[in-house]
Motif scaffolding. Structure first.
Motif, mmCIF file in Angstrom:
data_model
loop_
_atom_site.group_PDB
_atom_site.id
_atom_site.type_symbol
_atom_site.label_atom_id
_atom_site.label_comp_id
_atom_site.label_asym_id
_atom_site.label_seq_id
_atom_site.Cartn_x
_atom_site.Cartn_y
_atom_site.Cartn_z
ATOM 1 N N GLN A 53 0.843 -1.218 0.041
ATOM 2 C CA GLN A 53 0.165 -0.101 0.059
ATOM 3 C C GLN A 53 0.754 1.342 -0.089
ATOM 4 O OE1 GLN A 53 -2.254 -0.718 3.695
ATOM 5 N NE2 GLN A 53 -0.501 -0.192 4.950
ATOM 6 N N ALA A 54 0.136 2.394 -0.382
ATOM 7 C CA ALA A 54 1.202 3.556 -0.509
ATOM 8 C C ALA A 54 0.302 4.657 -0.121
ATOM 9 C CB ALA A 54 1.764 3.594 -1.490
ATOM 10 N N VAL A 55 0.864 5.790 0.074
ATOM 11 C CA VAL A 55 0.347 7.283 -0.122
ATOM 12 C C VAL A 55 1.349 8.152 -1.023
ATOM 13 C CG1 VAL A 55 -0.031 9.449 1.137
ATOM 14 C CG2 VAL A 55 -0.778 7.295 2.010
ATOM 15 N N VAL A 56 0.820 8.575 -2.104
ATOM 16 C CA VAL A 56 1.603 9.344 -3.111
ATOM 17 C C VAL A 56 1.184 10.757 -2.853
ATOM 18 C CG1 VAL A 56 2.087 9.822 -5.376
ATOM 19 C CG2 VAL A 56 1.542 7.378 -4.554
ATOM 20 N N VAL A 57 2.305 11.689 -2.801
ATOM 21 C CA VAL A 57 2.270 13.057 -2.653
ATOM 22 C C VAL A 57 3.050 13.707 -3.962
ATOM 23 C CG1 VAL A 57 2.673 15.056 -1.217
ATOM 24 C CG2 VAL A 57 2.165 12.990 -0.284
ATOM 25 N N PRO A 64 -2.963 14.160 -0.683
ATOM 26 C CA PRO A 64 -2.324 12.873 -1.399
ATOM 27 C C PRO A 64 -3.283 11.915 -1.861
ATOM 28 C CG PRO A 64 -2.021 13.278 1.153
ATOM 29 C CD PRO A 64 -3.368 14.273 0.642
ATOM 30 N N VAL A 65 -2.671 10.799 -2.442
ATOM 31 C CA VAL A 65 -3.604 9.900 -2.979
ATOM 32 C C VAL A 65 -3.081 8.616 -2.166
ATOM 33 C CG1 VAL A 65 -4.002 8.381 -5.192
ATOM 34 C CG2 VAL A 65 -3.726 10.953 -5.340
ATOM 35 N N TRP A 66 -4.330 8.054 -1.542
ATOM 36 C CA TRP A 66 -3.915 6.775 -0.760
ATOM 37 C C TRP A 66 -4.258 5.478 -1.867
ATOM 38 C CZ3 TRP A 66 -6.894 2.427 -0.497
ATOM 39 C CH2 TRP A 66 -6.808 1.348 0.475
ATOM 40 N N VAL A 67 -3.331 4.593 -1.732
ATOM 41 C CA VAL A 67 -3.560 3.275 -2.809
ATOM 42 C C VAL A 67 -3.276 2.171 -2.007
ATOM 43 C CG1 VAL A 67 -2.432 2.285 -4.994
ATOM 44 C CG2 VAL A 67 -2.354 4.659 -4.809
#
Length: 392
Positions: A53-57, A64-67
């Motif tokens: 999983q990840a958070v992209v900033v 941010p985008v949660w994935v």
């Protein structure tokens, strides 16, 4: 829900500071895989870090985008401050896939949507849950991207705490006090080690009369007997015996914020050598706490400890503390500043550290620790618990 834990303005401040760091590093995006950093930026809180999983900033996007995994998307909706368009999820056939799919294939697609597929992208290369396969799949999917190791970028943003974060750490300290007392109350000759662990866990979760506790990032550590010279051991079904030293290191946890505490007890009458060692540990600990204040370096704090114990012909090569606070398994440390020789990090107001200057020999060990907050005038210890060698 995260909105009840911190208001949106706090997340906006955290995101602003992170974006400033991205611009300083000339980064077009960062992929955050450390669960603590994901929580810090987005509020996400779920036991789902065993899958990718990840958070992209990115510097220019408001949120941010949660994935994450599709079944965890509702968890993101429940715990984050993000809008629906900032929550993205991959299908379950990406998990331990028989079709040569990988969650980072989906993350790569998100990075393409954010128009950074050919940009400079930061990765937390040394984070516990970012694997070698994650890196190679991103490389394969985004051949024009330039990847940079930004493992501690968000960690350094986290190092100074807001007043609300500090309040949760103070609440965690109350839980730590209750759990420590519960463990000490149970330990006596003939009692199995697991009964002490059970009493500690009960209090870690029960918390206080006002609020409950969360699961800590590290289980209670409880080496006993000859094993107290070896830190990081847990408990067994062995009964405590007369003549056993016992170390307890634990932490209460409140909304993922910790306040670790360590103490040492002895089953029966302790020998003079252990009593003396405990006195030296306390004296050195207090000398180091007296030095800690804004403007002082981490190595200067450690030096006060080292010079104190040197008077008793004792040397200790290990660091005596580290920055900490928000955390998920496998640990509560921030992996940034350490109280050790050579660390020239300057203490700033609202930093928090766990100072754990244990002394371990071939025959026994003594640990007495404190979590402290750097205030404008010095060090505020969060727990109120006697600094002494306990006995049963």
């Amino acid at each position: 829900m995260s909105q009840d834990i911190f208001d949106e303005r706090e997340y906006e401040r955290r995101l602003t500071r992170t974006k400033e760091r991205l611009r300083e590093e000339r980064l077009d995006a960062i992929v955050v895989a450390d669960p603590a950093n994901m929580n810090y930026l987005a509020g996400y809180d779920g036991w789902s870090f065993y899958v990718h999983q990840a958070v992209v900033v990115t510097p220019d996007r408001d949120e941010p985008v949660w994935v994450g995994r599709e079944m965890d998307a509702n968890g993101a909706r429940a715990t984050t401050w993000l809008s629906e368009e900032s929550i993205r999820s991959y299908s379950d056939d990406h998990v331990q896939s028989p079709y040569d799919l990988h969650p980072m294939d989906y993350v790569a697609g998100v990075l393409e949507e954010l128009d950074v597929a050919d940009g400079r992208i930061g990765l937390e290369m040394d984070a516990s849950y970012f694997t070698a396969k994650s890196y190679t799949r991103l490389q394969e999917n985004l051949p024009e991207a330039e990847f940079e190791d930004t493992t501690l970028l968000v960690n350094w943003v986290r190092i100074t705490k807001s007043e609300q974060e500090l309040e949760y750490m103070r609440e965690a300290a109350r839980i730590s006090e209750n759990a420590m007392q519960a463990g000490l109350d149970v330990i006596e000759e003939g009692v199995p080690e697991y009964e002490a662990a059970a009493a500690i866990y009960d209090q870690l979760i029960t918390g206080t009369e006002e609020y409950g506790g969360d699961y800590p990032s590290i289980v209670p550590l409880m080496p006993s007997g000859d094993h107290t010279g070896t830190p990081h051991l847990t408990w067994t079904d062995r009964p405590f015996r007369d003549g056993d030293p016992v170390i307890i290191e634990l932490s209460g946890c409140r909304h993922r914020y910790h306040s670790p505490l360590a103490r040492t007890t002895f089953v029966g009458d302790p020998p003079e050598e252990i009593e003396h060692t405990a006195e030296v540990v306390v004296e050195g600990l207090e000398a180091a706490l007296d030095v800690a204040e804004p403007g002082v370096t981490c190595e200067a704090v450690e030096k006060a400890w080292r010079e104190t114990i040197a008077q008793y012909d004792i040397e200790k090569e290990d660091r005596i503390g580290y920055s900490m606070g928000l955390g998920y398994p496998p640990d509560w440390g921030e992996h940034t500043a350490s109280l050790r020789p050579g660390d020239e990090t300057v203490l700033e107001e609202d930093m928090t550290f766990h100072m754990i200057p244990g002394i371990w020999t071939d025959d026994f060990g003594v640990e007495i620790s404190e979590t402290f907050h750097v205030t404008g005038s010095g060090a505020e210890t969060l727990a109120e618990f006697p600094r002494e060698l306990f006995t049963t």
